[in-house]
Design an enzyme around this catalytic site. Structure first.
Site, PDB file in Angstrom:
ATOM      1  N   GLN A  47       0.796  -1.224   0.000  1.00  0.00           N
ATOM      2  CA  GLN A  47       0.000   0.000   0.000  1.00  0.00           C
ATOM      3  C   GLN A  47       0.833   1.281   0.000  1.00  0.00           C
ATOM      4  O   GLN A  47       0.318   2.340  -0.355  1.00  0.00           O
ATOM      5  CB  GLN A  47      -0.960   0.009   1.198  1.00  0.00           C
ATOM      6  CG  GLN A  47      -2.028  -1.068   1.094  1.00  0.00           C
ATOM      7  CD  GLN A  47      -2.989  -1.060   2.275  1.00  0.00           C
ATOM      8  OE1 GLN A  47      -2.715  -1.655   3.304  1.00  0.00           O
ATOM      9  NE2 GLN A  47      -4.114  -0.376   2.138  1.00  0.00           N
ATOM     10  N   HIS A  67      -1.906  -4.990 -12.704  1.00  0.00           N
ATOM     11  CA  HIS A  67      -1.418  -4.818 -14.078  1.00  0.00           C
ATOM     12  C   HIS A  67      -2.259  -5.570 -15.103  1.00  0.00           C
ATOM     13  O   HIS A  67      -1.938  -5.573 -16.281  1.00  0.00           O
ATOM     14  CB  HIS A  67       0.057  -5.250 -14.179  1.00  0.00           C
ATOM     15  CG  HIS A  67       0.980  -4.368 -13.396  1.00  0.00           C
ATOM     16  ND1 HIS A  67       2.242  -4.764 -12.993  1.00  0.00           N
ATOM     17  CD2 HIS A  67       0.818  -3.105 -12.924  1.00  0.00           C
ATOM     18  CE1 HIS A  67       2.813  -3.774 -12.310  1.00  0.00           C
ATOM     19  NE2 HIS A  67       1.967  -2.759 -12.253  1.00  0.00           N
ATOM     20  N   ASP A  80       2.397   0.800  -8.035  1.00  0.00           N
ATOM     21  CA  ASP A  80       3.739   0.884  -8.627  1.00  0.00           C
ATOM     22  C   ASP A  80       4.597   1.931  -7.914  1.00  0.00           C
ATOM     23  O   ASP A  80       5.801   1.738  -7.728  1.00  0.00           O
ATOM     24  CB  ASP A  80       3.656   1.258 -10.118  1.00  0.00           C
ATOM     25  CG  ASP A  80       3.098   0.118 -10.965  1.00  0.00           C
ATOM     26  OD1 ASP A  80       2.747  -0.937 -10.388  1.00  0.00           O
ATOM     27  OD2 ASP A  80       2.999   0.289 -12.195  1.00  0.00           O
ATOM     28  N   ARG A 105       3.598  -0.109  13.053  1.00  0.00           N
ATOM     29  CA  ARG A 105       3.270  -1.425  12.508  1.00  0.00           C
ATOM     30  C   ARG A 105       3.329  -1.351  10.987  1.00  0.00           C
ATOM     31  O   ARG A 105       2.575  -0.599  10.370  1.00  0.00           O
ATOM     32  CB  ARG A 105       1.865  -1.848  12.948  1.00  0.00           C
ATOM     33  CG  ARG A 105       1.340  -3.100  12.260  1.00  0.00           C
ATOM     34  CD  ARG A 105      -0.078  -3.427  12.728  1.00  0.00           C
ATOM     35  NE  ARG A 105      -0.631  -4.592  12.066  1.00  0.00           N
ATOM     36  CZ  ARG A 105      -1.481  -4.555  11.038  1.00  0.00           C
ATOM     37  NH1 ARG A 105      -1.883  -3.400  10.531  1.00  0.00           N
ATOM     38  NH2 ARG A 105      -1.933  -5.679  10.502  1.00  0.00           N
ATOM     39  N   HIS A 150       1.161  -9.197   4.593  1.00  0.00           N
ATOM     40  CA  HIS A 150      -0.050  -8.388   4.423  1.00  0.00           C
ATOM     41  C   HIS A 150      -0.447  -8.436   2.942  1.00  0.00           C
ATOM     42  O   HIS A 150      -0.366  -7.436   2.217  1.00  0.00           O
ATOM     43  CB  HIS A 150       0.225  -6.960   4.905  1.00  0.00           C
ATOM     44  CG  HIS A 150      -1.000  -6.106   5.146  1.00  0.00           C
ATOM     45  ND1 HIS A 150      -1.218  -5.430   6.328  1.00  0.00           N
ATOM     46  CD2 HIS A 150      -2.068  -5.799   4.356  1.00  0.00           C
ATOM     47  CE1 HIS A 150      -2.365  -4.740   6.253  1.00  0.00           C
ATOM     48  NE2 HIS A 150      -2.889  -4.947   5.058  1.00  0.00           N
ATOM     49  N   ASN A 194      -1.832 -10.727   8.196  1.00  0.00           N
ATOM     50  CA  ASN A 194      -2.868  -9.724   8.361  1.00  0.00           C
ATOM     51  C   ASN A 194      -4.139 -10.211   7.683  1.00  0.00           C
ATOM     52  O   ASN A 194      -4.157 -10.465   6.474  1.00  0.00           O
ATOM     53  CB  ASN A 194      -2.452  -8.399   7.725  1.00  0.00           C
ATOM     54  CG  ASN A 194      -3.559  -7.354   7.833  1.00  0.00           C
ATOM     55  OD1 ASN A 194      -3.824  -6.849   8.924  1.00  0.00           O
ATOM     56  ND2 ASN A 194      -4.228  -7.056   6.733  1.00  0.00           N
ATOM     57  N   GLU A 195      -5.206 -10.377   8.450  1.00  0.00           N
ATOM     58  CA  GLU A 195      -6.538 -10.640   7.911  1.00  0.00           C
ATOM     59  C   GLU A 195      -6.552 -11.733   6.853  1.00  0.00           C
ATOM     60  O   GLU A 195      -6.858 -11.487   5.678  1.00  0.00           O
ATOM     61  CB  GLU A 195      -7.131  -9.351   7.312  1.00  0.00           C
ATOM     62  CG  GLU A 195      -7.242  -8.221   8.305  1.00  0.00           C
ATOM     63  CD  GLU A 195      -8.032  -7.034   7.756  1.00  0.00           C
ATOM     64  OE1 GLU A 195      -8.377  -7.037   6.571  1.00  0.00           O
ATOM     65  OE2 GLU A 195      -8.303  -6.110   8.525  1.00  0.00           O
ATOM     66  N   ASN A 336      -8.159  -6.377  14.001  1.00  0.00           N
ATOM     67  CA  ASN A 336      -8.455  -5.225  13.149  1.00  0.00           C
ATOM     68  C   ASN A 336      -9.952  -4.993  13.204  1.00  0.00           C
ATOM     69  O   ASN A 336     -10.735  -5.902  12.904  1.00  0.00           O
ATOM     70  CB  ASN A 336      -8.050  -5.490  11.693  1.00  0.00           C
ATOM     71  CG  ASN A 336      -6.548  -5.466  11.505  1.00  0.00           C
ATOM     72  OD1 ASN A 336      -5.788  -5.245  12.454  1.00  0.00           O
ATOM     73  ND2 ASN A 336      -6.108  -5.692  10.275  1.00  0.00           N
ATOM     74  N   TYR A 338     -13.178  -2.088  12.396  1.00  0.00           N
ATOM     75  CA  TYR A 338     -13.571  -0.813  11.790  1.00  0.00           C
ATOM     76  C   TYR A 338     -15.029  -0.430  12.006  1.00  0.00           C
ATOM     77  O   TYR A 338     -15.338   0.741  12.124  1.00  0.00           O
ATOM     78  CB  TYR A 338     -13.321  -0.845  10.269  1.00  0.00           C
ATOM     79  CG  TYR A 338     -11.865  -0.784   9.907  1.00  0.00           C
ATOM     80  CD1 TYR A 338     -11.088  -1.940   9.813  1.00  0.00           C
ATOM     81  CD2 TYR A 338     -11.247   0.436   9.671  1.00  0.00           C
ATOM     82  CE1 TYR A 338      -9.743  -1.873   9.491  1.00  0.00           C
ATOM     83  CE2 TYR A 338      -9.897   0.514   9.342  1.00  0.00           C
ATOM     84  CZ  TYR A 338      -9.149  -0.640   9.259  1.00  0.00           C
ATOM     85  OH  TYR A 338      -7.827  -0.569   8.948  1.00  0.00           O
ATOM     86  N   GLU A 403      -5.447  -2.636  13.979  1.00  0.00           N
ATOM     87  CA  GLU A 403      -5.974  -1.613  13.069  1.00  0.00           C
ATOM     88  C   GLU A 403      -7.325  -1.120  13.543  1.00  0.00           C
ATOM     89  O   GLU A 403      -8.157  -1.912  14.017  1.00  0.00           O
ATOM     90  CB  GLU A 403      -6.175  -2.153  11.636  1.00  0.00           C
ATOM     91  CG  GLU A 403      -4.925  -2.290  10.830  1.00  0.00           C
ATOM     92  CD  GLU A 403      -5.187  -2.808   9.416  1.00  0.00           C
ATOM     93  OE1 GLU A 403      -6.298  -2.587   8.879  1.00  0.00           O
ATOM     94  OE2 GLU A 403      -4.286  -3.444   8.861  1.00  0.00           O
TER      95      GLU A 403
HETATM   96  C1  GBH Z   1      -7.955  -3.512   6.434  1.00  0.00           C
HETATM   97  O1  GBH Z   1      -8.935  -4.418   6.038  1.00  0.00           O
HETATM   98  C2  GBH Z   1      -6.646  -3.832   5.773  1.00  0.00           C
HETATM   99  O2  GBH Z   1      -5.823  -4.597   6.623  1.00  0.00           O
HETATM  100  C3  GBH Z   1      -5.889  -2.611   5.313  1.00  0.00           C
HETATM  101  O3  GBH Z   1      -4.872  -2.994   4.436  1.00  0.00           O
HETATM  102  C4  GBH Z   1      -6.842  -1.632   4.671  1.00  0.00           C
HETATM  103  O4  GBH Z   1      -6.186  -0.532   4.133  1.00  0.00           O
HETATM  104  C5  GBH Z   1      -7.833  -1.202   5.720  1.00  0.00           C
HETATM  105  O5  GBH Z   1      -8.523  -2.294   6.208  1.00  0.00           O
HETATM  106  C6  GBH Z   1      -8.894  -0.228   5.229  1.00  0.00           C
HETATM  107  O6  GBH Z   1      -9.788  -0.870   4.372  1.00  0.00           O
HETATM  108  O7  GBH Z   1     -15.565  -3.124  -0.651  1.00  0.00           O
HETATM  109  O8  GBH Z   1     -17.641  -3.821   0.350  1.00  0.00           O
HETATM  110  O9  GBH Z   1     -16.221  -5.436  -0.731  1.00  0.00           O
HETATM  111  C7  GBH Z   1     -10.208  -4.203   6.627  1.00  0.00           C
HETATM  112  C8  GBH Z   1     -11.200  -5.240   6.155  1.00  0.00           C
HETATM  113  C9  GBH Z   1     -12.033  -6.110   4.141  1.00  0.00           C
HETATM  114  C10 GBH Z   1     -12.716  -3.990   4.878  1.00  0.00           C
HETATM  115  C11 GBH Z   1     -12.524  -5.783   2.752  1.00  0.00           C
HETATM  116  C12 GBH Z   1     -13.203  -3.664   3.491  1.00  0.00           C
HETATM  117  C13 GBH Z   1     -14.097  -4.543   1.467  1.00  0.00           C
HETATM  118  C14 GBH Z   1     -15.574  -4.481   1.553  1.00  0.00           C
HETATM  119  N1  GBH Z   1     -11.625  -4.921   4.819  1.00  0.00           N
HETATM  120  N2  GBH Z   1     -13.620  -4.861   2.824  1.00  0.00           N
HETATM  121  S1  GBH Z   1     -16.298  -4.197   0.011  1.00  0.00           S
END
Ligand code: GBH
Length: 507
Positions: A47, A67, A80, A105, A150, A194-195, A336, A338, A403
């Site tokens: 990322q 790509h 890239d 992290r 990751h 990670n996840e 993690n 959210y 996270e």
């Molecule tokens: C994290 O995943 C990641 O570890 C991190 O790299 C990322 O930048 C961060 O969250 C923020 O997203 O678009 O409706 O299909 C969190 C879990 C799983 C949440 C995939 C978003 C996509 C849902 N993520 N999900 S959708």
């Protein structure tokens, strides 16, 4: 005995209420985290690093995926260049320092270290890069915390099948060993994956993430199975070959929202919520804590596989060797988190696979605020609930929140007040979970240091405390204050009771 227990109970009751008095679910409370609590900020290699083909780095699945044409990425962008952290790691270390965190992290790009994915060829420029980054962090008195993987698997390992090929267990172990050997003198906290849910369900089931495989019925379970073994392999290698010398910890990061029963008084919704949590968090936590997949997952996938006329379950099993090998393979668990979702039994069956097997339907309450991501609505109390669910389900394991974060609404640039509101609510609920509920959380890492390549959304979703030019957003001041205060310090004059508005400023 009785008297000691009673005394302890009264003491803990007193401490909790001393700090917090009594409050309702959404109330803001003052209080500080325990002195051992650690604060951090996170990123991941694909990322931010860019330099996708420089200095001997090999191709990985996200290079390959971004790509392909037509592009599977929302704005057709790639990693890239991303934040160009391959060249700007010193600036990154300074930014990290400027937030006043204890740790950073980040993850290691496997193909930067092993261009072919295997130990036969080690890329010294890759080792040098991470040595430089680690040393810059230490120079600023920031501890490195490393995610070993990751999502950016070397493409040559995908070409032999990726995470459905059990050869990857050894390859992952070799990779981890090389990291411990090279960086373990200075790195004391490792997270293997990670996840893995995202890799396996979104990458091998939905196919909207790399490697873009759409095989929902069985492949995600195979992927999860291999990853759990690979995780345990990396854990055991550390335990047997490095731990006594290096004295660090190894864990795994698992993602889960809070999955709230749609109707909290409806037993069917309560059961659906528990099933959903077991299929999400339990899928990984139960094997490493108890040595087996959650009972409800085992039962449902086995039964449905039989109904489909299969002779074996779509969900593989661990034999005695692997059960013992995986069980207990963690010093700490990473979470993690959210957002939250409302759960009810599904109204129709989408068929075999991770979604259909659990018989749940999830939604979000439209009254919860919107963010720049359709899947993310702030629900601060959900954070406290998921932490308590983990405490109760796994006997209060040591946890680090690896996270937690917020994505800006499209029109927001640096005045990210929505993010401030989000962190205030979430960290306050973390505080309640720790000092009132006794959840064993040892640290917290915000996501993310700066806006970066947000996977299938490209650069259209922004989670950064800084933008991609590394300019700080408003939220930096706020988080810096919380981190420095180790929580939310009560204003100086104890008799001066604060109004809600004053709390906002004080926080
Ligand atoms: C994290 O995943 C990641 O570890 C991190 O790299 C990322 O930048 C961060 O969250 C923020 O997203 O678009 O409706 O299909 C969190 C879990 C799983 C949440 C995939 C978003 C996509 C849902 N993520 N999900 S959708």
């Amino acid at each position: 005995m009785m008297i000691v227990a009673l005394f302890n109970y009264l003491l803990s009751f007193l401490i909790a209420h001393w700090n917090t008095e009594s409050f309702a679910k959404d109330d803001f409370i003052y209080g500080q985290f325990p002195s051992y609590f650690r604060w951090g900020i996170g990123t991941s290699s694909y990322q931010i690093e860019g330099a996708w083909n420089l200095d001997g780095k090999g191709e990985n699945v996200w290079d390959n995926f971004t790509h392909t044409s037509p592009s599977p990425i929302k704005d057709s962008s790639t990693g890239d260049i991303a934040c160009d952290s391959y060249h700007k790691y010193e600036e990154d270390a300074k930014l990290v320092k400027s937030i006043g965190v204890d740790f950073y992290r980040f993850s290691i790009s496997w193909s930067r270290i092993l261009p072919l994915g295997t130990k036969e060829k080690v890329n010294q420029a890759g080792i040098d890069y991470y040595n430089n980054l680690i040393n810059s962090l230490l120079h600023h008195e920031v501890s490195p915390v490393i995610s070993i993987h990751h999502w950016d698997l070397p493409q040559p390992l995908q070409d032999i099948g990726g995470w459905v090929n059990e050869d990857l267990i050894e390859h992952f172990g070799d990779f981890a060993r090389i990291l411990y050997q090279n960086f373990g003198d200075r790195v004391k906290q490792w997270f293997t994956f990670n996840e893995a849910w995202v890799i396996c369900v979104m990458g091998y089931g939905d196919g909207i993430f790399a490697p873009g495989i759409k095989e929902i019925s069985e492949t995600p379970y195979k992927c999860i199975h291999t990853i759990l073994k690979a995780h345990a392999r990396a854990y055991r290698i550390y335990d047997e070959e490095f731990k006594s010398q290096q004295k660090g910890q190894v864990g795994i990061t698992i993602d889960s929202g809070w999955l709230e029963p749609s109707d909290p008084n409806n037993p069917e919704d309560i059961e659906a919520s528990e099933r959903a949590l077991q299929f999400k968090f339990g899928m990984f936590a139960s094997p490493i804590v108890f040595g087996k997949y959650p009972d409800i997952v085992r039962k449902r996938v086995d039964e449905r596989s039989k109904q489909e006329g299969r002779s074996t379950s779509r969900l593989p099993s661990f034999d005695k060797y692997w059960t013992d090998y995986i069980k207990g393979s963690y010093d700490i668990i990473g979470l993690n988190h959210y957002s939250s979702y409302l759960v009810t039994p599904a109204s129709s069956d989408p068929g075999p696979g991770w979604y259909g097997d659990q018989d749940t339907a999830t939604s979000q309450d439209p009254s919860w605020p919107e963010t720049g991501s359709t899947w993310l609505r702030p629900v601060p109390w959900g954070f406290r609930k998921v932490l308590n669910w983990i405490k109760n389900t796994y006997n209060n394991p040591p946890l680090i929140v690896t996270e937690n974060g917020y994505s800006d609404l499209p029109n927001v640039v640096l005045n990210d007040y929505g993010r401030i509101e989000y962190y205030k609510g979430y960290i306050n609920n973390l505080l309640k979970a720790v000092i009132v509920d006794g959840c064993n959380v040892r640290g917290y890492s915000a996501w993310s240091l700066m806006d970066n390549f947000e996977w299938a959304s490209g650069y259209t979703e922004r989670f950064g405390l800084h933008n991609r030019e590394r300019i700080p957003k408003e939220s930096v001041k706020f988080l810096k204050n919380v981190f420095r205060s180790n929580g939310f310090r009560r204003p100086n004059l104890p008799w001066d009771r604060q109004s809600k508005e004053q709390c906002d400023i004080a926080a």
